[in-house]
Design an enzyme around this catalytic site. Structure first.
Site, PDB file in Angstrom:
ATOM      1  CE  LYS A   1      -4.129 -35.463   6.447  1.00 31.12           C
ATOM      2  NZ  LYS A   1      -4.260 -35.398   7.901  1.00 31.12           N
TER       3      LYS A   1
ATOM      4  CG  ASP B   1       0.436 -33.321  17.336  1.00 34.73           C
ATOM      5  OD1 ASP B   1       1.366 -32.794  17.989  1.00 34.73           O
ATOM      6  OD2 ASP B   1       0.513 -33.566  16.121  1.00 34.73           O
TER       7      ASP B   1
HETATM    8  N1  H91 Z   1       0.622 -28.901   9.443  1.00 32.72           N
HETATM    9  C1  H91 Z   1       0.372 -29.588  10.645  1.00 32.72           C
HETATM   10  O1  H91 Z   1      -0.902 -24.770   4.817  1.00 32.72           O
HETATM   11  C2  H91 Z   1       2.046 -28.830   9.126  1.00 32.72           C
HETATM   12  C3  H91 Z   1      -3.897 -23.224   3.961  1.00 32.72           C
HETATM   13  C4  H91 Z   1      -4.829 -24.231   4.470  1.00 32.72           C
HETATM   14  C5  H91 Z   1      -6.179 -23.954   4.352  1.00 32.72           C
HETATM   15  C6  H91 Z   1      -6.750 -25.947   5.347  1.00 32.72           C
HETATM   16  C7  H91 Z   1      -7.790 -26.757   5.790  1.00 32.72           C
HETATM   17  C8  H91 Z   1      -7.519 -27.959   6.365  1.00 32.72           C
HETATM   18  C9  H91 Z   1      -6.210 -28.381   6.516  1.00 32.72           C
HETATM   19  C10 H91 Z   1      -5.176 -27.567   6.092  1.00 32.72           C
HETATM   20  C11 H91 Z   1      -5.401 -26.328   5.507  1.00 32.72           C
HETATM   21  C12 H91 Z   1      -4.393 -25.405   5.069  1.00 32.72           C
HETATM   22  C13 H91 Z   1      -0.163 -29.334   8.313  1.00 32.72           C
HETATM   23  C14 H91 Z   1      -5.919 -29.651   7.172  1.00 32.72           C
HETATM   24  C15 H91 Z   1      -6.857 -30.246   7.997  1.00 32.72           C
HETATM   25  C16 H91 Z   1      -6.568 -31.422   8.633  1.00 32.72           C
HETATM   26  C17 H91 Z   1      -5.357 -32.040   8.478  1.00 32.72           C
HETATM   27  C18 H91 Z   1      -4.429 -31.437   7.648  1.00 32.72           C
HETATM   28  C19 H91 Z   1      -4.703 -30.258   7.005  1.00 32.72           C
HETATM   29  C20 H91 Z   1      -0.525 -28.187   7.422  1.00 32.72           C
HETATM   30  C21 H91 Z   1      -1.061 -28.676   6.106  1.00 32.72           C
HETATM   31  C22 H91 Z   1      -1.560 -27.557   5.238  1.00 32.72           C
HETATM   32  C23 H91 Z   1      -2.460 -26.632   5.968  1.00 32.72           C
HETATM   33  C24 H91 Z   1      -1.979 -26.187   7.297  1.00 32.72           C
HETATM   34  C25 H91 Z   1      -1.507 -27.323   8.146  1.00 32.72           C
HETATM   35  C26 H91 Z   1      -2.112 -24.614   4.693  1.00 32.72           C
HETATM   36  N2  H91 Z   1      -2.994 -25.558   5.201  1.00 32.72           N
HETATM   37  N3  H91 Z   1      -2.563 -23.536   4.048  1.00 32.72           N
HETATM   38  N4  H91 Z   1      -7.087 -24.779   4.781  1.00 32.72           N
HETATM   39  O2  H91 Z   1      -5.068 -33.204   9.118  1.00 32.72           O
HETATM   40 CL1  H91 Z   1      -7.733 -32.108   9.667  1.00 32.72          CL
HETATM   41 CL2  H91 Z   1      -2.918 -32.163   7.390  1.00 32.72          CL
END
Ligand code: H91
Length: 684
Positions: A47, A139
């Site tokens: 991130k 959330d």
């Molecule tokens: N939403 C709330 O789109 C919009 C694959 C994917 C794979 C992930 C691991 C961790 C995180 C996201 C992943 C992910 C935000 C992660 C963890 C934390 C956090 C945020 C992301 C999306 C952002 C991309 C994410 C899904 C949620 C994918 N994502 N594809 N592994 O705060 Cl703690 Cl922003």
């Protein structure tokens, strides 16, 4: 050759320990990229946040980091490493290839009661643990639950969580979270108890799982708030009496009459088929230090086991923490507890050096990229979301273009790595001793056996393909009204009343899960078969499928962690103009999975033009790159409300045109309605 600037450029600390690949999503001011921890070879999600962009949200990031450092649980996304520079913050997190639960729900229309129960028990488990640690999440929504490679849920986004000083019984005042999931007391601006508000959100979440739409929904905030405050919603007829009762007990307007998480643990609905309460204790407590991991790290760091243990126990969320936690994760997955025994290149300790001879992209200070190893999809690495990158000046295309344009604006040039001058590309490969090579090859074989193919992992293989869509959702429609699209689908869940889950073993939350994994595989196969049998009418609306690019095309399917040597050749080949031109000719060929809507058409240009003619009528701005349309909608105050991608692609079997869709930013439900609307009105 110029390359697009990316946010993490100039973060040597990150590139020292991680290979950074393409953007996999974005949330708020963050961008999330796929990465690989070099020393363990494990995939991670990175991130990336720009401090400047964060502005007033910076404290939220600190809150999230602090919470995630304290929370270690099987259903909470693990934080491994935090890197902070003067301008950026990088959070290295557990990678969840299945993506968001939200996308899973909409791909399937809605889930059966049995499958919902599997997920819901995991949500209850995570929340009981979060609350036991004194936090409220605040959330909860399906976008904040990710699916890991074993089809387990992981809770993310702790940026809004609260830990009242006097304990969770103390009232909170800040109104936050997504309105549709917010408890009445919260939206009314009253003081509220965090854990009680979480139970309400879990009720909304449970409803969304079982129904595929929200219990309280309205474009108008005032109307939405009124609906929530009254707490009245319709129970669709497919809900069992048990589900109806549970939802009612969770979505009680009076928080004191609401169920508590403790009561949820052994609620009859939750216990059904399991006969055991939800296990909520952490199976991953940090106080237990794993000796195998310590031994491997001690050998690698040339330290004593005692001093290695002491170092790990500092929990600094640095390379040591990341290495230990990722080694532990390897162990839990049944992989060898092994680090890459790289020879030191510039430093005595590989653990602290992190620089490897294997494939990685490094950036020199003058912003040129150098490719130092194998990456089949290094073109993805530079294939970023343009509007997130401040330096990108998109050519906005409005209206209907006559022809398909393909502008390749980004290019990575192999050049000399100035920063790591002591280890140029070719020599790096050679510095590996035969012993290292043997061990690496062995690990690579093992990794291959463990299905380390990145293309499979990208949220594609673990998903069950959706069952055939019901007439209500497969019907072509030009209705622009989102309510029609969210109308309860009476038939979608044909298996609701036909339990397919046998009584599981007592004591585990994963008992029926195995069957779902199996079912997922079966369902995937059968769904693939089914496409062939669909009528064109049904095909066009039928499947929300994800994409695996045609294995013939190298772009994403190559084994990322395959042979380094071969990879190096490929990188060079890939960057030659001829190869790139070959890709330019037409749309990508992909295998249909989900996130792809099949059309009944065979001419991709026609489909593209149909979509292009619809976008302006819906006030959607877009930039076009070949067959990919990066779309945006704007809110009243000039803010981007939605950002998503639509890509016209060719499917192999059946040989029809598909439209891949991916949400990048904005409200998930709004996105679902809009994309369904575009595709329905495009009459494809
Ligand atoms: N939403 C709330 O789109 C919009 C694959 C994917 C794979 C992930 C691991 C961790 C995180 C996201 C992943 C992910 C935000 C992660 C963890 C934390 C956090 C945020 C992301 C999306 C952002 C991309 C994410 C899904 C949620 C994918 N994502 N594809 N592994 O705060 Cl703690 Cl922003």
């Amino acid at each position: 050759m110029p390359v697009e600037r990316t946010e993490h450029r100039g973060a040597p600390e990150l590139h020292k320990y991680y290979e950074v690949y393409e953007t996999i999503g974005s949330g708020g001011f963050a961008k999330v990229k796929l990465g690989r921890h070099i020393l363990t070879g494990e995939k991670v999600a990175i991130k990336i946040m720009n401090k400047k962009d964060l502005g007033n949200d910076l404290p939220r990031v600190k809150v999230e980091i602090d919470a995630m450092k304290n929370l270690s649980h099987q259903h909470i996304c693990r934080l491994y490493h935090v890197i902070e520079t003067s301008t950026q913050i990088f959070m290295v997190l557990e990678y969840c290839p299945g993506g968001e639960l939200f996308d899973y729900i909409i791909a399937k229309d809605r889930l059966s009661e049995q499958e919902t129960r599997v997920f819901f028990r995991q949500i209850v488990s995570a929340l009981a643990y979060v609350h036991s640690q004194g936090y409220a999440h605040r959330d909860l929504k399906p976008e904040n639950l990710l699916i890991d490679e074993d089809h387990n849920l992981k809770l993310i986004d702790f940026g809004l969580c609260a830990k009242p000083k006097g304990g969770l019984g103390y009232e909170l005042m800040t109104c936050c979270g997504s309105p549709a999931y917010a408890a009445p007391e919260l939206i009314q601006g009253k003081a509220y108890i965090g854990s009680e508000a979480d139970v309400w959100s879990m009720g909304v979440l449970l409803f969304a799982l079982l129904c595929g739409y929200l219990p309280f929904d309205d474009d108008n905030c005032v109307v939405l708030y009124r609906k929530i405050s009254r707490g009245r919603y319709d129970n669709p007829q497919w809900l069992s009496p048990g589900s109806t009762l549970l939802l009612n007990q969770m979505m009680q307007v009076d928080p004191k009459r609401r169920l508590t998480v403790r009561q949820l643990l052994d609620h009859p609905w939750v216990m059904r088929d399991y006969n055991s309460p939800v296990e909520w204790c952490s199976r991953k407590p940090l106080y237990h230090i794993d000796e195998d991991c310590i031994t491997e790290m001690a050998v690698n760091m040339k330290r004593s086991r005692e001093s290695t243990t002491a170092l790990v126990k500092e929990w600094k969320y640095d390379q040591t923490t990341a290495t230990y936690l990722l080694l532990l994760s390897k162990k839990h997955k049944g992989k060898p507890v092994r680090l890459w025994p790289e020879p030191a290149v510039c430093d005595d300790s590989p653990l602290h050096q992190g620089l490897q001879t294997r494939g990685t992209l490094h950036f020199t200070d003058d912003e040129d990229a150098i490719i130092v190893g194998s990456l089949d999809f290094c073109s993805d690495y530079i294939d970023d979301c343009p509007w997130v990158s401040p330096q990108y000046t998109p050519q906005r295309v409005r209206g209907r273009p006559d022809e398909v344009k393909n502008k390749e604006t980004r290019y990575v040039s192999p050049s000399l790595d100035k920063r790591h001058a002591c280890s140029p590309i070719a020599e790096r490969g050679k510095t590996t001793t035969p012993h290292h090579q043997r061990r690496r090859e062995k690990d690579q074989e093992q990794a291959a056996e463990n299905k380390e193919n990145i293309a499979e992992d990208k949220g594609l293989e673990i998903f069950a393909l959706p069952p055939p869509r019901t007439p209500a959702s497969t019907k072509k429609s030009s209705r622009p009204n989102k309510n029609v699209l969210t109308t309860p689908n009476q038939n979608a869940n044909s298996n609701v009343n036909k339990p397919t889950v046998a009584t599981p073993k007592v004591g585990g939350d994963s008992a029926p899960k195995e069957q779902y994994k199996k079912k997922a595989a079966e369902s995937k196969e059968s769904a693939n078969m089914e496409i062939l049998a669909f009528s064109p009418e049904r095909r066009s609306r039928s499947l929300d499928m994800a994409v695996v690019e045609d294995s013939g095309k190298k772009k994403r399917t190559g084994k990322m962690f395959g042979s380094l040597e071969r990879g190096l050749d490929k990188v060079i080949t890939m960057l030659t103009p001829s190869k790139r031109r070959a890709h330019r000719g037409g749309p990508r060929k992909i295998k249909a999975q989900y996130n792809v809507t099949l059309t009944s058409q065979t001419n991709p240009d026609q489909v593209l033009n149909q979509i292009l003619s619809i976008l302006p009528t819906k006030n959607i701005d877009f930039t076009q790159k070949g067959y990919t349309l990066k779309c945006q909608t704007w809110g009243d105050f000039g803010k981007v409300t939605l950002a998503f991608e639509l890509e016209v692609c060719m499917l192999q079997r059946p040989e029809v045109v598909g439209v891949r869709r991916q949400r990048l930013k904005g409200d998930s439900w709004l996105y679902k309605h809009l994309v369904e609307d575009i595709l329905a009105t495009s009459s494809i």
